[in-house]
Motif scaffolding. Structure first.
Motif, PDB file in Angstrom:
ATOM      1  N   UNK A   1       0.823  -1.200   0.000  1.00 48.23           N
ATOM      2  CA  UNK A   1       0.000   0.000   0.000  1.00 48.23           C
ATOM      3  C   UNK A   1       0.863   1.259   0.000  1.00 48.23           C
ATOM      4  N   UNK A   2       2.009   1.196   0.677  1.00 44.57           N
ATOM      5  CA  UNK A   2       2.887   2.363   0.705  1.00 44.57           C
ATOM      6  C   UNK A   2       3.455   2.657  -0.681  1.00 44.57           C
ATOM      7  N   UNK A   3       3.648   1.616  -1.493  1.00 45.11           N
ATOM      8  CA  UNK A   3       4.100   1.845  -2.867  1.00 45.11           C
ATOM      9  C   UNK A   3       3.025   2.582  -3.666  1.00 45.11           C
ATOM     10  N   UNK A   4       1.763   2.221  -3.448  1.00 48.43           N
ATOM     11  CA  UNK A   4       0.672   2.937  -4.121  1.00 48.43           C
ATOM     12  C   UNK A   4       0.613   4.383  -3.650  1.00 48.43           C
ATOM     13  N   UNK A   5       0.745   4.587  -2.338  1.00 45.92           N
ATOM     14  CA  UNK A   5       0.730   5.954  -1.803  1.00 45.92           C
ATOM     15  C   UNK A   5       1.833   6.788  -2.423  1.00 45.92           C
ATOM     16  N   UNK A   6       3.022   6.209  -2.534  1.00 41.14           N
ATOM     17  CA  UNK A   6       4.151   6.932  -3.118  1.00 41.14           C
ATOM     18  C   UNK A   6       3.897   7.280  -4.582  1.00 41.14           C
ATOM     19  N   UNK A   7       3.322   6.338  -5.320  1.00 41.35           N
ATOM     20  CA  UNK A   7       2.993   6.574  -6.726  1.00 41.35           C
ATOM     21  C   UNK A   7       2.082   7.787  -6.865  1.00 41.35           C
ATOM     22  N   UNK A   8       1.016   7.834  -6.071  1.00 42.32           N
ATOM     23  CA  UNK A   8       0.060   8.936  -6.168  1.00 42.32           C
ATOM     24  C   UNK A   8       0.687  10.248  -5.724  1.00 42.32           C
ATOM     25  N   UNK A   9       1.419  10.208  -4.604  1.00 34.73           N
ATOM     26  CA  UNK A   9       1.959  11.459  -4.052  1.00 34.73           C
ATOM     27  C   UNK A   9       3.053  12.058  -4.919  1.00 34.73           C
ATOM     28  N   UNK A  10       3.965  11.227  -5.394  1.00 36.48           N
ATOM     29  CA  UNK A  10       5.091  11.771  -6.165  1.00 36.48           C
ATOM     30  C   UNK A  10       4.658  12.252  -7.541  1.00 36.48           C
ATOM     31  N   UNK A  11       3.663  11.605  -8.140  1.00 38.98           N
ATOM     32  CA  UNK A  11       3.258  11.974  -9.489  1.00 38.98           C
ATOM     33  C   UNK A  11       2.124  13.005  -9.507  1.00 38.98           C
ATOM     34  N   UNK A  12       1.174  12.892  -8.588  1.00 40.98           N
ATOM     35  CA  UNK A  12       0.011  13.789  -8.612  1.00 40.98           C
ATOM     36  C   UNK A  12       0.075  14.866  -7.535  1.00 40.98           C
ATOM     37  N   UNK A  13       0.944  14.701  -6.533  1.00 42.21           N
ATOM     38  CA  UNK A  13       1.114  15.733  -5.524  1.00 42.21           C
ATOM     39  C   UNK A  13       0.127  15.711  -4.387  1.00 42.21           C
ATOM     40  N   UNK A  14      -0.728  14.682  -4.320  1.00 43.81           N
ATOM     41  CA  UNK A  14      -1.697  14.611  -3.237  1.00 43.81           C
ATOM     42  C   UNK A  14      -1.200  13.661  -2.152  1.00 43.81           C
ATOM     43  N   UNK A  15      -0.911  14.172  -0.957  1.00 47.81           N
ATOM     44  CA  UNK A  15      -0.396  13.308   0.104  1.00 47.81           C
ATOM     45  C   UNK A  15      -1.493  12.460   0.726  1.00 47.81           C
TER      46      UNK A  15
END
Length: 467
Positions: free
Chosen positions: A88-102
């Motif tokens: 799940x942390x890999x998914x969180x990182x994908x969204x945050x680093x690419x889309x900017x939403x923490x």
């Protein structure tokens, strides 16, 4: 003859410039080759189709200003979040680093199944507004529901609440000038997304804002598959009642959805509104939620990558509810690989279709899915319109994005990713309840369907990049 020669020369120059652009910016060789063949074999028409449907918007962006992102959480808030599993942390990182939403972990969430429950909660939230109401919909249809909203918006505007509305120019094509005039006469700010304009028709027609968002005072937000239409309450004569899923969220994720709206508002109005996030105290038992807003301006197809990551990370089960499953090669491979590897993969779709061509295209994938061990259920009661994925009773996503190339490549979409067991279990229960009412397809029976059906499926599948 002289004018003919000039026109031919201009045509050749335009064709050559497009060919150079395809060779420089084309992403998929098969798609690049298809466009090259169209340009060479269909005089004029090939170029017009390319200008309308083929240009790489990840290179030629519609929105050129810097996208505002939500303010980061304080270190204390981040540390207070319960830890995620590695997957799940890999998914969180994908969204945050690419889309900017923490990731935010101060949220209350409630799943809203179908229109009656959803609009009851929406009207209750709208009536509580004290500062602002932000509304954005792909489909905003006139009717009893729209009239109730107009009356409420006008009353709130008169009391000092700022009401803003964005509607999509294609999805809300039936919205009348008289209704829009009544909104504006009440003081409500209204803008449509990418309206038809001379000189920009070919560049904008294929790129639509498919988002559904309501945010009240920056604190309470709604998103999901439900549009503003009476068919969610009364149904329609062809498909019956529409069934759908929506999400209500209170907390930082509501502010993040408001950020999506504010960026879109700047795009359609040219005005940058103030950006003041409310404070949300974090308490035990709150939900971890992350917002992913995607569109053709992104450098990567982020929604496709999220769905791929979810499916690829599954160890026990993948449950997908969506009426428009026309998978890209990556998603198709992920689903086949998961099912062949022993993961319980199930798809829940509507037995009824709102578009015959899309329906044939969706069905064209069924035989290969069934052969790989994917279970397919067709819901027969009305039209099932939800866009949900649940994985291993751990993580789920609800939003506006379908599992198709249009949502991945052309539309502006928004999904909420919920990293909690409780909502995932509730969504799984809804899936199983609806599956029990549905027709499950069998590989042997389905493979014996008439050859005319197979021919229609094949023809529709060729057009899948345009659907």
């Amino acid at each position: 003859m002289e004018w003919t020669g000039i026109l031919v020369a201009v045509y050749v120059l335009i064709a050559l410039s497009i060919i150079v652009s395809l060779l420089l910016n084309g992403v998929r060789p098969s798609k690049t080759l298809a466009w090259l063949l169209a340009i060479f074999t269909i005089p004029v028409g090939g170029i017009l189709l390319y200008l309308l449907l083929g240009r790489n918007r990840r290179k030629l962006k519609l929105y050129t200003r810097k996208i505002r992102k939500p303010l980061p959480e304080t270190p204390g808030d981040v540390e207070a979040c319960p830890p995620l599993t590695r997957r799940m942390d890999q998914m969180r990182t994908l969204v945050e680093t690419q889309a900017g939403f923490p990731l935010s972990c101060d949220n209350e969430v409630e799943l809203l199944k179908d229109g009656e429950k959803t609009f009851t909660h929406i009207f209750r939230a709208l009536e509580s507004a004290r500062e602002s109401i932000h509304v954005q919909y792909y489909i905003f249809e006139e009717g009893e529901l729209a009239d109730r909203l107009l009356e409420l918006f006008a009353a709130k505007e008169a009391s000092g609440v700022e009401v803003r509305l964005i509607y999509d120019n294609i999805g809300s094509l039936s919205l009348s000038r008289s209704y829009l005039r009544r909104l504006r006469d009440a003081g409500i700010e209204v803008h449509n997304f990418l309206p038809y304009r001379f000189g920009k028709f070919l560049t904008s027609l294929n790129y639509r804002n498919h988002r559904k968002i309501i945010v009240v005072d920056g604190k309470i937000a709604f998103t999901g598959g439900i549009n503003i239409s009476d068919k969610y309450l009364k149904g329609d004569k062809n498909l019956g009642k529409w069934h759908d899923m929506h999400l209500m969220v209170r907390g930082s994720a509501a502010h993040h959805l408001d950020t999506v709206f504010l960026n879109d508002w700047e795009m359609v109005s040219g005005h940058r509104l103030p950006f003041d996030p409310p404070a949300f105290p974090s308490r035990p038992g709150m939900n971890r939620v992350q917002i992913l807003a995607t569109g053709p301006d992104d450098d990567f197809a982020l929604m496709e990558k999220l769905y791929f990551s979810l499916i690829n990370g599954a160890r026990k089960h993948v449950y997908i509810t969506n009426p428009y499953i026309i998978p890209s090669h990556a998603i198709l491979t992920a689903l086949h690989t998961a099912a062949l590897g022993g993961v319980d993969v199930r798809l829940l779709l509507s037995a009824k279709a709102d578009n015959a061509l899309v329906s044939w295209c969706v069905q064209s994938y069924f035989q290969r899915f069934l052969k790989a061990g994917v279970r397919i259920f067709l819901y027969p009661e009305g039209f099932l319109h939800s866009k949900i994925i649940t994985i291993d009773d751990e993580v789920s996503t609800i939003g506006t994005a379908n599992v198709d190339d249009r949502s991945f490549q052309h539309n502006y979409e928004v999904n909420a990713v919920v990293y909690e067991r409780g909502p995932a279990l509730e969504l799984r229960r809804y899936f199983e309840e609806d599956s029990a009412k549905s027709i499950e397809l069998d590989y042997e029976t389905f493979s014996r369907r008439p050859w005319l059906h197979k021919l229609a499926e094949g023809a529709a599948r060729v057009l899948s990049p345009l659907l």
